[in-house]
Design an enzyme around this catalytic site. Structure first.
Site, PDB file in Angstrom:
ATOM      1  CE  LYS A 136      -1.582   1.921   3.202  1.00 44.55           C
ATOM      2  NZ  LYS A 136      -0.624   3.319   4.009  1.00 44.55           N
ATOM      3  CG  ASP A 154      -6.040   3.773   2.080  1.00 46.38           C
ATOM      4  OD1 ASP A 154      -7.686   3.661   1.188  1.00 46.38           O
ATOM      5  OD2 ASP A 154      -6.656   5.140   1.866  1.00 46.38           O
TER       6      ASP A 154
END
Length: 216
Positions: A136, A154
């Site tokens: 991420k 996220d």
């Protein structure tokens, strides 16, 4: 879409409509941010590295403020680990993250050299070579350098996916294999919406934050 029931489809349609309204309202700002991000000078590469290393479990606003403080005192490139930590107001785990930032700054020259890699190759390199970066964070960093075609999964995006179409795994606890599976789903959704994934990600974030100021 994605084999939804009528009830799921109706709920999704309401939220998707809200997302599309947000995207239409903020599209100019989103496109400007991404256009401005397409830079490879040392200051920009360093600033976004500092920013993205702080964001896990912390507010983007606080992470951006750290960057701005370092810039204001001309310490972005040269602050000691202790000085970096002292600038991290409101950022969780400042001891660990200041160390990450201090060490990662040493690799900016390598990052610049590797910008010719494909987005997936460069993400792999970042995950392996920048301590504090997972899938991420590395995707986030590349998006903030103007690199498109990746998903920044996220928790905001993960919750959106789980609620509105399909999600593999447990929110907030994705391993690498699950991240890649969910990235494929997100990219497919972006294609169906007709919105580039890097723009869609920002629109989802803005929806989750009531259209408040975007920090990157």
């Amino acid at each position: 879409m994605f084999g939804l029931t009528t009830k799921q489809g109706n709920a999704m349609n309401e939220e998707i409509s809200r997302l599309l309204r947000m995207y239409k309202e903020k599209r100019g700002m989103i496109k400007k941010f991404l256009a401005d991000a397409k830079r490879s000078d040392k200051e920009h590469l360093t600033a976004e590295l500092v920013f993205c290393l702080q964001t896990p479990q912390s507010k983007a606003k606080h992470a951006r403020e750290t960057v701005n403080r370092l810039k204001a005192c001309s310490k972005l490139m040269c602050a000691t680990e202790e000085e970096i930590r002292s600038m991290m107001h409101g950022v969780r785990f400042p001891n660990k993250k200041s160390k990450y930032v201090y060490e990662a700054r040493k690799k900016v020259k390598e990052i610049k050299k590797n910008l010719s890699m494909s987005s997936h190759e460069l993400r792999e390199w970042l995950v392996k070579n920048i301590k504090g970066f997972g899938m991420k964070e590395a995707s986030h960093y590349l998006r903030n350098l103007g690199v498109g075609g990746l998903a920044i999964l996220d928790v905001h995006v993960q919750r959106f996916m789980k609620k509105n179409f399909k999600f593999v795994g447990e929110v907030g606890k994705l391993n690498k294999k699950q991240y890649i599976e969910n990235e494929k789903l997100f990219l497919e959704f972006a294609r169906e919406m007709g919105i580039p994934p890097e723009e869609l990600d920002i629109a989802i974030w803005l929806c989750g934050n009531s259209g408040n100021e975007f920090y990157g």
